[in-house]
Design a protein around this motif. Structure first.
Motif, PDB file in Angstrom:
ATOM      1  N   LEU A 126      95.091  60.080  45.783  1.00 31.86           N
ATOM      2  CA  LEU A 126      93.942  60.656  45.087  1.00 31.86           C
ATOM      3  C   LEU A 126      92.625  60.309  45.770  1.00 31.86           C
ATOM      4  CD1 LEU A 126      94.916  60.125  41.332  1.00 31.86           C
ATOM      5  CD2 LEU A 126      94.997  62.235  42.674  1.00 31.86           C
ATOM      6  N   ILE A 127      92.539  59.114  46.350  1.00 32.11           N
ATOM      7  CA  ILE A 127      91.312  58.755  47.080  1.00 32.11           C
ATOM      8  C   ILE A 127      91.084  59.739  48.221  1.00 32.11           C
ATOM      9  CG2 ILE A 127      90.288  57.035  48.634  1.00 32.11           C
ATOM     10  CD1 ILE A 127      91.576  54.886  46.855  1.00 32.11           C
ATOM     11  N   GLY A 128      92.167  60.083  48.936  1.00 33.63           N
ATOM     12  CA  GLY A 128      92.050  61.044  50.023  1.00 33.63           C
ATOM     13  C   GLY A 128      91.750  62.453  49.545  1.00 33.63           C
ATOM     14  N   LEU A 129      92.243  62.821  48.350  1.00 30.52           N
ATOM     15  CA  LEU A 129      92.080  64.197  47.859  1.00 30.52           C
ATOM     16  C   LEU A 129      90.783  64.403  47.080  1.00 30.52           C
ATOM     17  CD1 LEU A 129      95.722  64.996  46.633  1.00 30.52           C
ATOM     18  CD2 LEU A 129      94.584  65.842  48.698  1.00 30.52           C
ATOM     19  N   ILE A 130      90.477  63.504  46.134  1.00 29.02           N
ATOM     20  CA  ILE A 130      89.339  63.743  45.237  1.00 29.02           C
ATOM     21  C   ILE A 130      88.317  62.611  45.232  1.00 29.02           C
ATOM     22  CG2 ILE A 130      90.647  65.273  43.707  1.00 29.02           C
ATOM     23  CD1 ILE A 130      91.104  62.943  41.822  1.00 29.02           C
ATOM     24  N   GLY A 131      88.588  61.518  45.943  1.00 30.82           N
ATOM     25  CA  GLY A 131      87.626  60.426  46.045  1.00 30.82           C
ATOM     26  C   GLY A 131      87.863  59.315  45.036  1.00 30.82           C
ATOM     27  N   THR A 132      87.207  58.181  45.292  1.00 32.21           N
ATOM     28  CA  THR A 132      87.429  56.997  44.460  1.00 32.21           C
ATOM     29  C   THR A 132      86.887  57.159  43.040  1.00 32.21           C
ATOM     30  OG1 THR A 132      85.375  56.063  45.342  1.00 32.21           O
ATOM     31  CG2 THR A 132      87.423  55.420  46.419  1.00 32.21           C
ATOM     32  N   GLY A 133      85.817  57.913  42.869  1.00 28.92           N
ATOM     33  CA  GLY A 133      85.194  58.039  41.550  1.00 28.92           C
ATOM     34  C   GLY A 133      86.143  58.552  40.493  1.00 28.92           C
ATOM     35  N   ALA A 184     104.536  50.031  36.876  1.00 28.61           N
ATOM     36  CA  ALA A 184     103.251  50.717  37.059  1.00 28.61           C
ATOM     37  C   ALA A 184     102.702  50.465  38.454  1.00 28.61           C
ATOM     38  CB  ALA A 184     102.252  50.239  36.005  1.00 28.61           C
ATOM     39  N   ARG A 185     102.937  49.264  38.965  1.00 33.18           N
ATOM     40  CA  ARG A 185     102.484  48.945  40.318  1.00 33.18           C
ATOM     41  C   ARG A 185     103.239  49.769  41.354  1.00 33.18           C
ATOM     42  NH1 ARG A 185     102.043  42.779  42.722  1.00 33.18           N
ATOM     43  NH2 ARG A 185     100.839  43.316  44.581  1.00 33.18           N
ATOM     44  N   LEU A 186     104.451  50.162  41.029  1.00 35.76           N
ATOM     45  CA  LEU A 186     105.224  51.006  41.932  1.00 35.76           C
ATOM     46  C   LEU A 186     104.590  52.387  42.060  1.00 35.76           C
ATOM     47  CD1 LEU A 186     107.908  51.039  43.565  1.00 35.76           C
ATOM     48  CD2 LEU A 186     109.014  51.956  41.528  1.00 35.76           C
ATOM     49  N   ILE A 187     103.947  52.831  40.988  1.00 36.39           N
ATOM     50  CA  ILE A 187     103.372  54.184  40.944  1.00 36.39           C
ATOM     51  C   ILE A 187     101.880  54.178  41.273  1.00 36.39           C
ATOM     52  CG2 ILE A 187     102.944  56.178  39.447  1.00 36.39           C
ATOM     53  CD1 ILE A 187     105.402  55.270  37.805  1.00 36.39           C
ATOM     54  N   GLY A 188     101.129  53.268  40.631  1.00 35.71           N
ATOM     55  CA  GLY A 188      99.677  53.301  40.692  1.00 35.71           C
ATOM     56  C   GLY A 188      99.063  53.247  42.080  1.00 35.71           C
ATOM     57  N   PRO A 189      99.413  52.266  42.926  1.00 38.10           N
ATOM     58  CA  PRO A 189      98.769  52.189  44.242  1.00 38.10           C
ATOM     59  C   PRO A 189      99.014  53.418  45.113  1.00 38.10           C
ATOM     60  CG  PRO A 189      99.797  50.100  43.711  1.00 38.10           C
ATOM     61  CD  PRO A 189     100.249  51.072  42.670  1.00 38.10           C
ATOM     62  N   GLY A 190     100.254  53.913  45.123  1.00 36.93           N
ATOM     63  CA  GLY A 190     100.547  55.100  45.925  1.00 36.93           C
ATOM     64  C   GLY A 190      99.780  56.310  45.440  1.00 36.93           C
ATOM     65  N   VAL A 191      99.725  56.494  44.114  1.00 33.69           N
ATOM     66  CA  VAL A 191      98.971  57.608  43.548  1.00 33.69           C
ATOM     67  C   VAL A 191      97.488  57.457  43.856  1.00 33.69           C
ATOM     68  CG1 VAL A 191      98.280  58.725  41.390  1.00 33.69           C
ATOM     69  CG2 VAL A 191     100.658  58.034  41.732  1.00 33.69           C
ATOM     70  N   SER A 231      95.916  56.144  52.234  1.00 30.29           N
ATOM     71  CA  SER A 231      97.276  56.450  51.792  1.00 30.29           C
ATOM     72  C   SER A 231      98.253  55.345  52.183  1.00 30.29           C
ATOM     73  CB  SER A 231      97.741  57.791  52.383  1.00 30.29           C
ATOM     74  OG  SER A 231      96.921  58.842  51.937  1.00 30.29           O
ATOM     75  N   GLU A 232      98.141  54.876  53.437  1.00 28.52           N
ATOM     76  CA  GLU A 232      99.032  53.803  53.890  1.00 28.52           C
ATOM     77  C   GLU A 232      98.734  52.485  53.153  1.00 28.52           C
ATOM     78  OE1 GLU A 232      98.586  56.693  57.304  1.00 28.52           O
ATOM     79  OE2 GLU A 232      97.265  55.725  55.849  1.00 28.52           O
ATOM     80  N   TYR A 233      97.465  52.249  52.861  1.00 26.22           N
ATOM     81  CA  TYR A 233      97.097  51.055  52.101  1.00 26.22           C
ATOM     82  C   TYR A 233      97.680  51.116  50.694  1.00 26.22           C
ATOM     83  CZ  TYR A 233      94.089  48.159  49.128  1.00 26.22           C
ATOM     84  OH  TYR A 233      93.609  47.282  48.185  1.00 26.22           O
ATOM     85  N   GLY A 234      97.513  52.246  50.023  1.00 25.49           N
ATOM     86  CA  GLY A 234      98.078  52.404  48.685  1.00 25.49           C
ATOM     87  C   GLY A 234      99.589  52.288  48.680  1.00 25.49           C
ATOM     88  N   LEU A 235     100.229  52.780  49.744  1.00 25.33           N
ATOM     89  CA  LEU A 235     101.684  52.707  49.841  1.00 25.33           C
ATOM     90  C   LEU A 235     102.171  51.263  49.893  1.00 25.33           C
ATOM     91  CD1 LEU A 235     104.316  54.302  50.121  1.00 25.33           C
ATOM     92  CD2 LEU A 235     103.966  54.295  52.603  1.00 25.33           C
TER      93      LEU A 235
END
Length: 435
Positions: free
Chosen positions: A164-171, A153-160, A258-262
């Motif tokens: 999503l933060i860049g596209l639709i925001g943190t909320g 899940a950690r492989l997927i969650g942070p990148g996603v 995005s780079e942070y999530g990656l």
């Protein structure tokens, strides 16, 4: 034991594993979004992120022992349904506050603390519940596979989350995390042939007496004291990646969400690999825990010295492998050497000690990063982890059945030799051989 019973156990475990996986993805998404909300959206600094992380882990000191008591006293399946519903509600609340534009840092502090309360109550039951789903022979593998689920899940969650933060925001990331807890609740509802009150009912004794029984058992096992002390150092000083990766990405390398999530997803490659490697290991060994903790500290220092974002990202893979190897070995060692009647309480004490130092360590690491630079969040953490492990080894080795010898050939070094733990008089099972 009949093949039908084995088949039912495997079916239950697969269902439980699948249900938890989706909520684990949401949990990792929330962690990334929460740090980004504090650090960037709300304009808090490194110390604010450290305080948020500390508050999230503070409940492991305050309520984790009661979580273990509940796990030993009540039906673990129903308890897990309650804790998952509570964790989902916390995620939805933070999402609504963020989307409506009223979220402030103190809101995040409060909800991070409540998230920690839910997790502290959930963890002992979740850890001990695995032993009810699988047989003793499969327990070590099941513990490792649970870690694999969390890190897959950690492989997927942070990148996603970064995307999503860049596209639709943190909320909306918080909203999605809250909704993800429907999955484990449904999985728990569909399990067959598990659950119910424990056969060994400790309700005749008072709450304080029951808690004291768990502490007394842990104190009577020097080998367990050795393991939990080393894990305290690792958790307090070294395992602050939720904060350190955010600081490295933004302050050192000047990167965005995005780079942070990656970075989280890249590290998950290592942690997932470490969990899968651990799943093949049937007997957890203390010398692996000792040596792995020291090596982890060395690699964390190396990661903090990386000159570029790409090299830093690459260094997270071996760091993740080592971290997960140590954590899985320690978790499996505790579970496979502790009798079932006290396992929930001992696991809660283990998690309290492992994660309970974070409320103190994370703010200190955040302060150091503010004062001396973000790199020192890793350099200091790695150095302290290695030094603490070596100190614990020197002080506790005589009591814990660990012998440290010097070696000159074929190359100079230290040899760590472990012996099997002496069973407590209260044990209802014979501990496995660990040497």
């Amino acid at each position: 034991m009949s093949p039908t019973f084995h088949s039912l156990r495997h079916r239950n475990y697969r269902l439980y594993w699948s249900g938890m996986f989706l909520s684990n993805v949401g949990t990792w998404m929330q962690r990334i979004a929460q740090d980004w909300l504090v650090l960037v959206v709300l304009g808090g600094g490194a110390q604010a992120v450290g305080i948020t992380t500390g508050l999230q882990f503070l409940p492991f000191l305050l309520v984790a022992p009661f979580g273990g008591l509940l796990a030993d006293r009540f039906d673990k399946r129903r308890l897990l349904m309650f804790t998952n519903a509570f964790l989902g509600l916390v995620g939805l609340t933070l999402g609504i506050l963020t989307l409506t534009g009223v979220a402030q840092i103190w809101h995040v502090y409060v909800l991070a603390f409540l998230l920690g309360v839910g997790t502290a109550l959930d963890n002992p039951a979740r850890q001990a519940f695995v032993s009810e789903l699988v047989g003793k022979d499969d327990l070590t593998n099941a513990v490792a596979l649970n870690s694999a689920s969390f890190n897959a899940a950690r492989l997927i969650g942070p990148g996603v989350a970064g995307i999503l933060i860049g596209l639709i925001g943190t909320g909306w990331v918080f909203i999605l995390n809250g909704a993800s807890f429907v999955s484990p609740i449904l999985a728990l509802l569909l399990l067959r042939g598990v659950g119910g009150r424990p056969k060994h009912d400790p309700e005749r004794a008072g709450t304080v007496s029951q808690l004291r029984e768990g502490v007394s058992y842990l104190w009577s096992r020097p080998d367990l004291l050795m393991v939990v002390t080393i894990m305290f150092g690792l958790g307090t000083f070294g395992m602050n990646f939720q904060m350190t990766m955010a600081l490295m990405a933004t302050d050192v390398y000047g990167k965005g969400p995005s780079e942070y999530g990656l970075l989280g997803s890249i590290m998950a490659i290592g942690t997932l690999s470490g969990a899968l490697i651990a799943a093949r290991r049937r007997v957890p060994r203390r010398r692996l825990i000792v040596g792995g903790a020291v090596v982890f500290g060395v690699f964390e220092v190396a990661a903090g010295l990386m000159p570029s974002y790409v090299l830093f990202a690459i260094s997270l893979v071996p760091l993740g492998i080592i971290a997960m190897t140590v954590m899985t070995a320690a978790n499996a060692y505790v579970q496979t050497t502790v009798p079932q009647y006290v396992r929930g309480r001992v696991m809660s004490l283990y998690m309290m000690i492992f994660m309970g130092g974070t409320p103190f360590g994370a703010p200190v690491i955040g302060f150091v990063a503010d004062a001396f630079g973000a790199r020192w969040s890793l350099l200091g953490g790695g150095i302290l982890t290695a030094v603490f492990t070596i100190a614990a080894l020197v002080v506790l080795a005589p009591r814990s059945g660990v012998v440290v010898r010097t070696r000159l050939r074929p190359r100079p070094g230290l040899v760590v030799v472990t012996t099997a733990p002496a069973p407590s008089p209260a044990d209802e099972q014979t501990p496995v051989r660990v040497a």
